[in-house]
Design an enzyme around this catalytic site. Structure first.
Site, PDB file in Angstrom:
ATOM      1  N   CYS A 191       0.840  -1.196   0.000  1.00 27.38           N
ATOM      2  CA  CYS A 191       0.000   0.000   0.000  1.00 27.38           C
ATOM      3  C   CYS A 191       0.882   1.256   0.000  1.00 27.38           C
ATOM      4  CB  CYS A 191      -0.958  -0.033   1.191  1.00 27.38           C
ATOM      5  SG  CYS A 191      -2.361   1.101   1.032  1.00 27.38           S
TER       6      CYS A 191
ATOM      7  N   HIS B 214      -3.363  -5.476   0.137  1.00 25.13           N
ATOM      8  CA  HIS B 214      -2.782  -5.985   1.382  1.00 25.13           C
ATOM      9  C   HIS B 214      -2.791  -7.512   1.362  1.00 25.13           C
ATOM     10  CE1 HIS B 214      -2.607  -2.209   3.830  1.00 25.13           C
ATOM     11  NE2 HIS B 214      -3.494  -1.820   2.926  1.00 25.13           N
TER      12      HIS B 214
ATOM     13  N   GLU C  12      -1.289  -9.560   3.155  1.00 19.97           N
ATOM     14  CA  GLU C  12      -1.183 -10.178   4.479  1.00 19.97           C
ATOM     15  C   GLU C  12      -2.523 -10.657   5.022  1.00 19.97           C
ATOM     16  OE1 GLU C  12      -1.403  -5.646   5.389  1.00 19.97           O
ATOM     17  OE2 GLU C  12      -0.681  -6.989   3.806  1.00 19.97           O
TER      18      GLU C  12
END
Length: 598
Positions: free
Chosen positions: A398, A524, A526
């Protein structure tokens, strides 16, 4: 539907979320389908506007819900996909009740906490509990509900009352209350003290809820005498008192619960003994043991704004852990405050400046996560420049991607005033601009949120290979700014690559060719990383930081399986004496799918 409620007492931060997740894993291992609900008593509608210093990271779901980080634990442990409604807040409940009152749904009645708020809470739980979250049709068998905060908090009183009513509403045999409480061990005395838990349970019973099971958090396992004392004063059977002591990694929690037969206690309360089977956690046990045995380190410098708070980048930390275990490396994360890398710190606090740069230069890889605001941006740009010039593996997420683009424009294109309009609205060379669907007047829920599709423009790129040459990927977003598409041609002509874009040509992935690993993504990754299936980009980043990127890139004759690799179903043809495959594959990789070492 069966319900398991997890509450907490004495102090916050005991690990209710991990305990609730562990219970879910245990029940799932017994053949049951499990869903989860997290109750947060704060007045915020969601976690979207809360600082990471206040409440840890904001976890983003597929539907764009900005929720409490514990839902991330649920998704990772149970491998499920939750919805925004699986996170209940006081703000959501009151907003729903007030909206109904404004519509006239209460027909002139005086709207009160009891029964209107408490009824709304119960109806919300019943509605959300039947939403499938595991990709299968129909409702789950068990819903695990976690009540945030500690017993006695004034803001949680309506939920306590509602859940007390709810236990009677669903009836005996359908509701199990597990109370997580602290049993401290005082260094001076050297023995566990039960009084805090006694008072916590007394307070819980005084509010109309009686625990069926006690989960005692302590630094050590409790002996039978301590359990007998707790049983006597808390009115809980000895066999229903479980110790959750400190463990090397949280993957041991479901194993602790299993070893103490927590599933049998839950089955007895919920009348599930005739339905559920003995838990099968062979794969989970293998992963936990493997994590403990790793010793060869991989050092990652995490350069961010909120490095002083352990939960601020929780999903990033977990994704790094998933990848490092798959790569058979012991993860060491050096938290580097971005501000400490800046020249102003060199003048004001030279010791912090030297320490930050020492950590950065000693790392095998550099990761810059997402964030908001201009504090520390200069340090993040310096970190990206260092990784690019020194050929250190870099992953930017990001904002971490955006500052990499800004640094490239400043250094390579010579545009010294290149910037994001987030930090300088009057910059003559805006590399990053505000997205058209965003809002500059309202903060909550006004970003690009949730799952969006990114299409690969170049299948020869590293990111495309890591995603197994798929034509597109679906990842979760949370941002207001994007790379300026008008700047892309100049950046590409200077050597920067943009191999992934969305349907509106918004740049989703940036890479620097001829670099060991330099990848930035607008999304993102993750949030979708799982212990049994690490995020491809994190896996590539950690592998590159170990000097083994080729091992995780698909090549001829290899078939990728979960987080591990095998050769068309056969063992590698040749292993070197140290256990490393002769073709460069990760040595001793453990196949979490079938529990055999390749």
């Amino acid at each position: 539907m069966k319900y398991v409620l997890v509450t907490g007492g004495v102090v916050s931060g005991l690990g209710k979320g991990v305990t609730a997740s562990g219970i879910g894993v245990l029940l799932k291992a017994c053949g049951l389908r499990v869903t989860s609900i997290k109750i947060d008593p704060y007045l915020n509608t969601d976690a979207g506007t809360m600082s990471p210093f206040e409440h840890g990271e904001v976890f983003v779901l597929d539907d764009g819900g900005e929720v409490d980080l514990d839902l991330g634990n649920y998704e990772r442990f149970l491998n499920i996909k939750l919805t925004r409604d699986n996170n209940i807040t006081t703000g959501k409940i009151y907003q729903a009740v007030i909206d109904r009152e404004r519509r006239g749904d209460y027909l002139g009645k005086t709207v009160q906490v009891v029964p209107h708020i408490t009824d709304a809470i119960q109806e919300w739980i019943e509605r959300v509990a039947v939403i499938p979250v595991d990709g299968k049709e129909g409702p789950a068998d068990v819903c695990v509900i976690e009540l945030g905060g500690t017993i006695g908090d004034i803001e949680s009183m309506p939920f306590i009352e509602a859940l007390g009513q709810f236990s009677y509403r669903v009836g005996v045999g359908n509701f199990c209350l597990i109370h997580v409480s602290l049993v401290p061990v005082l260094n001076v005395v050297g023995e566990p003290k039960t009084k805090p838990t006694q008072h916590s349970v007394r307070g819980l019973r005084g509010l109309g809820l009686t625990p069926n099971i006690l989960a005692c958090r302590s630094t050590m396992a409790l002996d039978e005498n301590i359990k007998a004392k707790l049983s006597q004063f808390c009115h809980v059977p000895v066999e229903n008192i479980i110790t959750i002591h400190d463990v090397p990694n949280i993957w041991h929690i479901p194993l602790l619960l299993k070893d103490q037969k927590a599933h049998e206690a839950i089955f007895k309360v919920l009348n599930l003994s005739s339905v559920a089977q003995e838990p099968v956690l062979k794969e989970w046990n293998s992963r936990a043991e493997l994590c403990d045995k790793l010793h060869e380190p991989v050092i990652i410098a995490l350069v961010g704004k909120y490095t002083d708070h352990s939960d601020s980048y929780l999903s990033v930390m977990k994704a790094l852990l998933h990848a490092s275990v798959a790569c058979q490396k012991k993860l060491i994360v050096e938290r580097v405050p971005a501000c400490d890398l800046e020249d102003v710190t060199a003048k004001e606090n030279p010791e912090a400046y030297k320490a930050a740069w020492k950590k950065l230069k000693g790392a095998d890889g550099v990761l810059v996560p997402g964030g908001f605001g201009d504090r520390g941006v200069g340090g993040k740009i310096l970190a990206a420049k260092y990784a690019r010039e020194k050929r250190v593996p870099y992953l930017g997420i990001c904002l971490g991607m955006q500052i990499a683009v800004i640094e490239f424009a400043r250094t390579i294109l010579g545009l010294q005033d290149a910037n994001s309009t987030e930090f300088d609205s009057n910059t003559r060379n805006p590399c990053v601009i505000f997205m058209p669907e965003g809002s500059k007047t309202h903060m909550g829920g006004t970003m690009r949120l949730g799952t969006r599709r990114t299409y690969f423009q170049a299948l020869e790129s590293v990111s495309a290979k890591l995603y197994e040459n798929q034509r597109y990927i679906d990842e979760r977003h949370r941002h207001r700014y994007e790379v300026n598409p008008d700047m892309v041609p100049r950046l590409e002509s200077a050597g920067l690559s943009f191999p992934g874009k969305d349907e509106n040509c918004c740049c989703g992935i940036v890479e620097l060719p001829n670099h060991p690993y330099f990848v930035g993504v607008q999304f993102h990754p993750e949030f979708k990383s799982r212990p049994e299936k690490p995020s491809p980009l994190f896996l590539g980043f950690v592998a590159a930081s170990c000097g083994e990127l080729d091992a995780v890139l698909p090549r001829g004759g290899q078939e990728k399986v979960s987080s591990t690799y095998r050769f068309n179903g056969h063992l590698p043809p040749k292993l070197l004496p140290n256990g490393k495959a002769s073709n460069g594959l990760l040595h001793g990789v453990y196949n979490f799918c079938n529990g055999v070492r390749l």
